[in-house]
Write a protein that holds these residues in place. Sequence first.
Motif, short mmCIF file in Angstrom:
data_model
loop_
_atom_site.label_atom_id
_atom_site.label_comp_id
_atom_site.label_asym_id
_atom_site.label_seq_id
_atom_site.Cartn_x
_atom_site.Cartn_y
_atom_site.Cartn_z
N TYR A 193 2.53 -4.08 9.04
CA TYR A 193 2.06 -3.54 9.97
C TYR A 193 2.06 -1.91 10.48
O TYR A 193 1.62 -1.49 11.04
N GLN A 194 2.59 -1.27 9.33
CA GLN A 194 2.33 0.13 9.51
C GLN A 194 0.90 0.38 9.13
O GLN A 194 0.46 -0.03 8.09
N ASP A 195 0.42 1.47 9.97
CA ASP A 195 -1.16 1.57 9.91
C ASP A 195 -1.44 2.48 8.72
O ASP A 195 -0.59 3.52 8.77
N PRO A 196 -2.21 2.14 7.92
CA PRO A 196 -2.47 3.02 6.63
C PRO A 196 -3.84 3.68 6.73
O PRO A 196 -4.18 4.33 5.74
N THR A 197 -4.29 3.72 8.03
CA THR A 197 -5.77 4.26 8.15
C THR A 197 -5.84 5.61 8.59
O THR A 197 -6.92 6.24 8.52
N SER A 198 -4.76 6.08 8.81
CA SER A 198 -4.69 7.66 9.60
C SER A 198 -4.44 8.61 8.22
O SER A 198 -3.38 8.23 7.52
N HIS A 199 -4.62 9.86 8.42
CA HIS A 199 -4.11 10.80 7.19
C HIS A 199 -2.75 11.11 7.85
O HIS A 199 -1.88 11.66 7.12
N TYR A 200 -2.37 10.83 9.07
CA TYR A 200 -0.89 10.88 9.52
C TYR A 200 0.03 9.79 9.25
O TYR A 200 1.03 9.59 9.42
N SER A 201 -0.49 8.73 8.54
CA SER A 201 0.06 7.64 8.25
C SER A 201 1.35 7.77 7.11
O SER A 201 1.17 8.96 6.40
N GLY A 202 2.14 7.00 7.21
CA GLY A 202 3.53 6.94 6.02
C GLY A 202 2.73 6.75 4.63
O GLY A 202 1.84 6.16 4.60
N VAL A 203 3.36 7.60 3.61
CA VAL A 203 2.75 7.71 2.66
C VAL A 203 2.78 6.25 1.70
O VAL A 203 1.82 5.92 0.99
N LEU A 204 3.70 5.54 2.10
CA LEU A 204 3.50 4.23 1.40
C LEU A 204 2.49 3.33 1.89
O LEU A 204 1.89 2.68 0.97
N ALA A 205 2.25 3.34 3.27
CA ALA A 205 0.99 2.63 3.67
C ALA A 205 -0.17 3.07 3.16
O ALA A 205 -0.99 2.22 2.67
N ILE A 206 -0.39 4.59 3.07
CA ILE A 206 -1.60 5.10 2.47
C ILE A 206 -1.56 4.60 0.87
O ILE A 206 -2.78 4.12 0.67
N PHE A 207 -0.70 4.58 0.16
CA PHE A 207 -0.78 4.62 -1.14
C PHE A 207 -1.03 2.89 -1.24
O PHE A 207 -1.96 2.75 -2.41
N CYS A 208 -0.37 2.13 -0.75
CA CYS A 208 -0.78 0.53 -1.07
C CYS A 208 -2.16 0.56 -0.48
O CYS A 208 -2.69 -0.27 -1.59
#
Length: 336
Positions: A193-208
Motif C-alpha cells: 500500500y505504500q505509494d510508489p508513484t511519486s518521486h517523493y515516495s519511499g525508496v523501497l516502494a520506488i525500487f520495487c
Amino acid sequence: MLRYARRSSGLGIGEDFVAKYLVTGVAGFIGRSIAAALLARGETVRGVDNFITGKRANLVGLEAMEFIEGDLTDPAVCARACAGVEFVFHEAALASVPRSVADPVGTNLNCVTATLNVLVAAREAGVRRVVYAGSSSAYGDTPTLPKQEAMLPNPISPYAVAKLAGEHYMRCFTRVYGLETVVLRYFNVFGPYQDPTSHYSGVLAIFCRRMLAGEQATIFGDGEQSRDFTYIDNVVHANLLAAAAPADKVSGQMMNMATGSRITLNQTFRILCELTGYSGEPAYAPSRAGDIRDSLADIGLAGELLGYKPVVDFRTGLQRTVEWYRLGGEGIGSRA
Ligand code: UD1
C-alpha cells in the motif's frame, strides 16, 4: 464498553455510530494498515484523510470504517473526527524529506499545524490517548549508532523539524493538559500500500515498482548509506501495543519503532534483484539534499515499555512487499 455499544447493526454506519478509534491519514499506507488491523479485531474505527498524498484506492477493504474526507488544518474537521473517540492514531503527514525541502511551509502546515489541531480537538473531545507517528529523521546526521531516545535531536530537514515539533506538542499536552500521548519514532517504514508513484515516495516502494517493470532504479549517493528499514506489520503491532499499554508506563514517552538492524542501499538493491528478477545495474546520482548517511535504532525502550519485538524481519517483509507490487497492488490501481 457501554459507551461504544451504540453502533448500528451490520457493517453499515448508522447515525448513532460511535468509533472507539480514529486513524488520521487513513488513506496513506501506514494509517490504512492500522485501520485494517483494528477492523480485523472487530473494533469501531473512524478514518480521516484529505488525499493530498493518501489514495482513495487504499480505502478499499475498509468499508466498515466511518470515513471523513477533510483537512486537519481545519479545526472543525478535527473536532468532528475526534468526537466520541477514545484513541487516536495520528498518522497524517506529508511524509517526505525532499518534499519538505521543496515546500517547507506546506510541510509545516500539514505536519505541525494539523498535529496541534488534532491535539486541541482530542483534548476537547475527551479522547483518552493519542499515539503519534514520529520520525527517525529527528536524530539527524549524527554519527553515533544506534540511535537512542536520550540523544539530543538534531533535525536537518524541514520535515524532521516538523515531525519533531509534533513530538514536543505530544509531550506538552500530556504535561500541561493530562492528555495521554505516546510517540513512536518510525524508522523508514515500508510494505504493501505504500505509494510508489511519486518521486517523493519511499525508496523501497520506488525500487520495487521500477525493478519489477524492468526499469533501472537510481541510487542517490554511493549507495553505502544505510537504513533500519521497518516492515509495516511491525509498526501496526507497535501501535496496537502503544494504545493498550498502561498510562503510567507509556504516557508522555517517546520510543524508537524499528527493527534494530540496518542495511545499505547497495545491499538492498542486490536482494531486490533476486526477489524481482531484475538483472541490470542501478544508476548513481548525486546525494539528495537533507539526506542523512546512516540510521539504526536501539529498540530496547519499546521492548521495555511496550513489550515490543519485531514480528516480521526485513527480508520476509521485502518479499511480501515485492509480491504485493507484482500482483499490481490493491492500492495502486492497475489491477485493483
Ligand atoms: C526519512 C526518514 C524517515 C521518514 C521518511 C519520510 C531518516 C533516517 N528517515 O527517510 O523516518 O519516514 O524520511 O519520507 O531520516 N533514495 C535513492 N533513490 C530513490 C529514492 C531514495 O537512492 O529513488 C535514497 C535516499 O536518498 C535516501 C534513502 O534512499 O538515502 C532513503 O530515502 P527515503 O526512502 O526517501 O527515506 P529517508 O529520507 O531515509
